[in-house]
Design a protein around this motif. Structure first.
Motif, PDB file in Angstrom:
ATOM      1  N   TYR A   1       2.084  13.455   7.736  1.00  0.00           N
ATOM      2  CA  TYR A   1       0.751  13.032   7.288  1.00  0.00           C
ATOM      3  C   TYR A   1       0.777  11.547   6.898  1.00  0.00           C
ATOM      4  O   TYR A   1       1.833  11.016   6.552  1.00  0.00           O
ATOM      5  N   ASN A   2      -0.392  10.908   6.957  1.00  0.00           N
ATOM      6  CA  ASN A   2      -0.523   9.478   6.630  1.00  0.00           C
ATOM      7  C   ASN A   2       0.335   8.620   7.560  1.00  0.00           C
ATOM      8  O   ASN A   2       0.920   7.615   7.152  1.00  0.00           O
ATOM      9  N   TYR A   3       0.362   9.040   8.819  1.00  0.00           N
ATOM     10  CA  TYR A   3       1.201   8.386   9.830  1.00  0.00           C
ATOM     11  C   TYR A   3       0.512   7.160  10.439  1.00  0.00           C
ATOM     12  O   TYR A   3       1.153   6.158  10.726  1.00  0.00           O
ATOM     13  N   ARG A   4      -0.818   7.266  10.640  1.00  0.00           N
ATOM     14  CA  ARG A   4      -1.586   6.177  11.246  1.00  0.00           C
ATOM     15  C   ARG A   4      -2.779   5.800  10.378  1.00  0.00           C
ATOM     16  O   ARG A   4      -3.182   6.550   9.494  1.00  0.00           O
ATOM     17  N   GLU A   5      -3.334   4.624  10.682  1.00  0.00           N
ATOM     18  CA  GLU A   5      -4.601   4.237  10.066  1.00  0.00           C
ATOM     19  C   GLU A   5      -5.691   5.172  10.575  1.00  0.00           C
ATOM     20  O   GLU A   5      -5.532   5.845  11.596  1.00  0.00           O
ATOM     21  N   ALA A   6      -6.811   5.202   9.865  1.00  0.00           N
ATOM     22  CA  ALA A   6      -7.914   6.088  10.247  1.00  0.00           C
ATOM     23  C   ALA A   6      -8.387   5.790  11.662  1.00  0.00           C
ATOM     24  O   ALA A   6      -8.327   4.651  12.134  1.00  0.00           O
ATOM     25  N   GLY A   7      -8.885   6.844  12.329  1.00  0.00           N
ATOM     26  CA  GLY A   7      -9.412   6.681  13.688  1.00  0.00           C
ATOM     27  C   GLY A   7      -8.337   6.410  14.711  1.00  0.00           C
ATOM     28  O   GLY A   7      -8.549   5.635  15.646  1.00  0.00           O
ATOM     29  N   ARG A   8      -7.158   7.026  14.551  1.00  0.00           N
ATOM     30  CA  ARG A   8      -6.020   6.833  15.458  1.00  0.00           C
ATOM     31  C   ARG A   8      -5.681   5.353  15.595  1.00  0.00           C
ATOM     32  O   ARG A   8      -5.470   4.831  16.683  1.00  0.00           O
ATOM     33  N   GLY A   9      -5.633   4.674  14.441  1.00  0.00           N
ATOM     34  CA  GLY A   9      -5.306   3.252  14.427  1.00  0.00           C
ATOM     35  C   GLY A   9      -3.817   3.005  14.536  1.00  0.00           C
ATOM     36  O   GLY A   9      -3.042   3.865  14.989  1.00  0.00           O
ATOM     37  N   ASN A  10      -3.382   1.849  14.079  1.00  0.00           N
ATOM     38  CA  ASN A  10      -1.976   1.477  14.161  1.00  0.00           C
ATOM     39  C   ASN A  10      -1.118   2.335  13.236  1.00  0.00           C
ATOM     40  O   ASN A  10      -1.598   2.879  12.238  1.00  0.00           O
ATOM     41  N   LYS A  11       0.154   2.420  13.589  1.00  0.00           N
ATOM     42  CA  LYS A  11       1.088   3.163  12.739  1.00  0.00           C
ATOM     43  C   LYS A  11       1.237   2.455  11.394  1.00  0.00           C
ATOM     44  O   LYS A  11       1.282   1.225  11.319  1.00  0.00           O
ATOM     45  N   LYS A  12       1.323   3.249  10.351  1.00  0.00           N
ATOM     46  CA  LYS A  12       1.567   2.709   9.021  1.00  0.00           C
ATOM     47  C   LYS A  12       3.070   2.489   8.815  1.00  0.00           C
ATOM     48  O   LYS A  12       3.892   3.059   9.554  1.00  0.00           O
ATOM     49  N   PRO A  13       3.455   1.690   7.810  1.00  0.00           N
ATOM     50  CA  PRO A  13       4.894   1.550   7.503  1.00  0.00           C
ATOM     51  C   PRO A  13       5.513   2.913   7.216  1.00  0.00           C
ATOM     52  O   PRO A  13       4.876   3.778   6.600  1.00  0.00           O
ATOM     53  N   GLU A  14       6.747   3.083   7.631  1.00  0.00           N
ATOM     54  CA  GLU A  14       7.395   4.405   7.538  1.00  0.00           C
ATOM     55  C   GLU A  14       7.504   4.917   6.108  1.00  0.00           C
ATOM     56  O   GLU A  14       7.474   6.120   5.867  1.00  0.00           O
ATOM     57  N   ASP A  15       7.595   3.978   5.141  1.00  0.00           N
ATOM     58  CA  ASP A  15       7.722   4.424   3.751  1.00  0.00           C
ATOM     59  C   ASP A  15       6.417   5.001   3.199  1.00  0.00           C
ATOM     60  O   ASP A  15       6.388   5.556   2.095  1.00  0.00           O
ATOM     61  N   GLU A  16       5.321   4.876   3.944  1.00  0.00           N
ATOM     62  CA  GLU A  16       4.045   5.455   3.516  1.00  0.00           C
ATOM     63  C   GLU A  16       3.813   6.836   4.132  1.00  0.00           C
ATOM     64  O   GLU A  16       2.878   7.538   3.741  1.00  0.00           O
ATOM     65  N   TRP A  17       4.643   7.221   5.100  1.00  0.00           N
ATOM     66  CA  TRP A  17       4.476   8.528   5.730  1.00  0.00           C
ATOM     67  C   TRP A  17       4.826   9.637   4.738  1.00  0.00           C
ATOM     68  O   TRP A  17       5.645   9.468   3.840  1.00  0.00           O
ATOM     69  N   ILE A  18       4.201  10.764   4.935  1.00  0.00           N
ATOM     70  CA  ILE A  18       4.593  11.979   4.218  1.00  0.00           C
ATOM     71  C   ILE A  18       5.117  12.954   5.276  1.00  0.00           C
ATOM     72  O   ILE A  18       4.373  13.335   6.197  1.00  0.00           O
ATOM     73  N   VAL A  19       6.376  13.311   5.169  1.00  0.00           N
ATOM     74  CA  VAL A  19       7.014  14.175   6.161  1.00  0.00           C
ATOM     75  C   VAL A  19       7.600  15.395   5.438  1.00  0.00           C
ATOM     76  O   VAL A  19       8.456  15.253   4.547  1.00  0.00           O
ATOM     77  N   VAL A  20       7.128  16.571   5.831  1.00  0.00           N
ATOM     78  CA  VAL A  20       7.626  17.821   5.239  1.00  0.00           C
ATOM     79  C   VAL A  20       8.256  18.641   6.368  1.00  0.00           C
ATOM     80  O   VAL A  20       7.563  19.171   7.244  1.00  0.00           O
ATOM     81  N   GLU A  21       9.567  18.721   6.384  1.00  0.00           N
ATOM     82  CA  GLU A  21      10.271  19.436   7.450  1.00  0.00           C
ATOM     83  C   GLU A  21      10.283  20.946   7.183  1.00  0.00           C
ATOM     84  O   GLU A  21      10.214  21.385   6.029  1.00  0.00           O
ATOM     85  N   ASP A  22      10.393  21.701   8.262  1.00  0.00           N
ATOM     86  CA  ASP A  22      10.422  23.177   8.187  1.00  0.00           C
ATOM     87  C   ASP A  22       9.262  23.714   7.348  1.00  0.00           C
ATOM     88  O   ASP A  22       9.417  24.604   6.512  1.00  0.00           O
ATOM     89  N   ASN A  23       8.101  23.140   7.600  1.00  0.00           N
ATOM     90  CA  ASN A  23       6.912  23.485   6.807  1.00  0.00           C
ATOM     91  C   ASN A  23       6.180  24.705   7.350  1.00  0.00           C
ATOM     92  O   ASN A  23       5.567  25.462   6.597  1.00  0.00           O
ATOM     93  N   HIS A  24       6.241  24.885   8.670  1.00  0.00           N
ATOM     94  CA  HIS A  24       5.489  25.968   9.306  1.00  0.00           C
ATOM     95  C   HIS A  24       6.264  26.457  10.529  1.00  0.00           C
ATOM     96  O   HIS A  24       7.298  25.892  10.892  1.00  0.00           O
ATOM     97  N   GLU A  25       5.760  27.502  11.150  1.00  0.00           N
ATOM     98  CA  GLU A  25       6.433  28.088  12.309  1.00  0.00           C
ATOM     99  C   GLU A  25       6.455  27.098  13.480  1.00  0.00           C
ATOM    100  O   GLU A  25       5.443  26.492  13.820  1.00  0.00           O
ATOM    101  N   SER A  26       7.601  26.952  14.082  1.00  0.00           N
ATOM    102  CA  SER A  26       7.744  26.015  15.197  1.00  0.00           C
ATOM    103  C   SER A  26       7.533  26.725  16.533  1.00  0.00           C
ATOM    104  O   SER A  26       7.559  27.952  16.630  1.00  0.00           O
TER     105      SER A  26
END
Length: 564
Positions: A235-260
């Motif tokens: 989550y919070n990977y890109r700017e709104a409207g499929r814009g540019n990628k945000k800096p990696e330290d702003e990403w929220i990444v939750v691994e093994d969160n749901h069924e793959s």
């Protein structure tokens, strides 16, 4: 002439305090009549409606009539009678300013016709903007917090997953049928190593996208790159409207969160293949200007044409070639259409037609003949296959060129699906004129045939009064017709001025035939592209490479009738 809209509202049917309907109504009527000097007013009442939003019948009716230009003033007892939400009020006030309507709130003493009233209102709007930003920040913080907990914040549902309302966890779950398509895409790419080849394989197997649309290589690449398929919630990977990628330290990444759906090993392998191919494509490309890019549409399927560079011609000229989206992105065995056209054919046609258009516009006011306008528009060897211009379009072209709009002012105009509504002020004037003409006829009948005949003097006085009234109405109709005609398709001819300036600057109008292919070798193609984008909004092309129609930026459409 001034006319006021008086708006009153109470939240319950039984309110009897100072904000009750009768009180509001009387206060606003007195304000309009005695302070503003407005005797022409209309009251809009919403009884029993909350102020939480503006979804109220009488309020919406009032705003519709304000948009139609019926009122000069809008009066309310208090601002919260409009809405208790400042954002709603801001939107309404923007509309009032757009239609030159003065807003007055009696209780707060806001009168936007005065400098102080306007200033106070702007302060209100500043706080509305502050509220909007603070609300946005609060929502953003809440959504980040939810994402960190692995909760779904809403987004387009990825292929392979679906939404189930039941259960405690509100998160997408695997859709077995779509999951097989996702696995098919990953397996195919691992084998073929080409998103285009995967696209063709999907089409050959009759597999469509989640929304039933045509596959593109980008859609496939996005699926291959999406970590959602290995159970990772990002989550919070890109700017709104499929814009540019945000800096990696702003990403929220939750691994093994749901069924793959895809194993991590296969996902990493596919991503490494994509990375290797991307590095191989990172070569410097020479920029090429495609003059008609984004303008050409396929008549068969309606899709835009995609530009590419054609083979070199004599002198090193590299023209563009434009192919239908479905032609480019479909396997040869499954192509829906084969529409394509080269700049070598399209360029000379368009530039010479623009030159003819400028000449025809200059000539139309002198000759006044529709046939002559058509002849000038299609003058030259490039247009010998064209029998003429569609009669309806030709009439509109000639009418606009000559300034004759008399017979198209009063009826609804159909222009490629876009309706221009009747002018109700004009209709009212016409009705008044008919009434006066009927009164004139009755007056003559009374004078000539009635037993109680009036004197000749009375007859002449009344007749003169009616004649003066009819003359005044005719003048109003004429003035209103000129104003209304400005909204008709094709009225704005500023694009012809742009074309004229360009063509004159290139000394091209003196030549009967413009050699486009020679011209683009000696001039800046960007200037030519800018001209086309400023005067043309759409070019429709047939599969046999015929130009079916040209739509200009002012809404005027030229449809061509070809010989068999």
């Amino acid at each position: 002439m001034m006319k006021a809209a008086l708006y009153v509202r109470v939240s319950t049917m039984h309110q009897i305090d100072k904000d009750s309907l009768p009180f509001q109504r009387q206060e606003l009527v007195n304000y309009a009549k005695y302070l503003l000097g407005i005797d022409d007013y209309e009251i809009f009442e919403d009884a029993g409606y909350s102020g939480k939003n503006t979804d109220r019948p009488k309020f919406q009716e009032m705003m519709s009539r304000i948009r139609a230009g019926e009122f000069t003033h809008m009066l309310v007892w208090k601002i919260d009678r409009i809405s208790r939400n400042l954002l709603d009020f801001t939107k309404m006030y923007d509309e009032l300013k757009k239609h030159n309507v003065i807003f007055i709130s009696k209780n707060e003493q806001f009168d936007t016709s005065s400098a102080m009233g306007e200033a106070m209102l702007k302060i209100i709007l500043i706080f509305a903007e502050l509220e909007r930003k603070l609300t946005g920040e609060r929502v953003y913080s809440i959504m980040l917090s939810r994402a960190e907990k692995g909760l779904w914040n809403g987004a387009p549902m990825p292929l392979g997953y679906t939404w189930v309302e039941e259960g405690e966890t509100k998160f997408p779950v695997v859709c077995p049928d779509e999951a097989r398509t996702v696995q098919f895409i990953y397996d195919s790419y691992e084998e073929l190593r080409s998103t285009m080849s995967v696209k063709h394989r999907l089409e050959a197997n009759g597999i469509s996208t989640k929304k039933g649309r045509t596959w593109t290589t980008k859609t496939i690449a996005d699926i291959l790159r999406n970590p959602f398929y290995v159970g990772t919630y990002r989550y919070n990977y890109r700017e709104a409207g499929r814009g540019n990628k945000k800096p990696e330290d702003e990403w929220i990444v939750v691994e093994d969160n749901h069924e793959s759906i895809i194993s991590k090993e296969q996902y990493e392998k596919v991503c490494s293949i994509l990375d290797a191919q991307k590095r191989g494509r990172n070569v410097t490309r020479t920029s090429h200007i495609h003059v008609f890019s984004h303008l050409i549409h396929c008549e068969n399927c309606g899709k835009k044409h995609i530009a590419s560079i054609d083979r070199p011609r004599d002198g090193g000229y590299r023209p563009s070639v434009y192919r239908c989206f479905n032609y480019v992105h479909s396997n040869k065995a499954h192509r829906a259409c084969g529409c394509a056209i080269g700049e070598v054919k399209l360029g000379p046609f368009m530039l010479n037609y623009l030159a003819n258009l400028v000449r025809a516009h200059d000539d139309a006011k002198l000759t006044g003949k529709t046939e002559h306008t058509e002849k000038l528009l299609l003058q030259g060897k490039l247009f010998k296959e064209i029998a003429g211009i569609h009669p309806e379009d030709l009439q509109n072209i000639h009418r606009v060129f000559t300034g004759s709009t008399q017979d198209i002012l009063f009826d609804k105009i159909e222009d490629e699906g876009k309706n221009i509504e009747k002018d109700f002020t004009l209709d009212t004037l016409k009705e008044e004129k008919k009434k006066c003409e009927r009164a004139m006829q009755r007056l003559e009948d009374l004078f000539l045939f009635s037993d109680d005949a009036m004197s000749e003097k009375d007859y002449l006085v009344r007749k003169q009064d009616l004649k003066t009234k009819i003359d005044n109405i005719n003048k109003k109709i004429k003035d209103r017709s000129v104003e209304y005609s400005k909204n008709l398709p094709g009225h704005d001819l500023s694009f012809i001025k742009k074309a004229t300036q360009y063509l004159l600057a290139q000394n091209l109008l003196e030549s009967k035939h413009i050699d486009y292919n020679k011209l683009v070798m000696t001039m800046d193609k960007q200037l030519l592209k800018d001209l086309m984008l400023s005067v043309i909004s759409r070019i429709t092309v047939r599969e046999n490479k015929q130009i079916a129609s040209i739509e200009f930026t002012n809404g005027m459409n030229h449809r061509f009738v070809y010989r068999d």
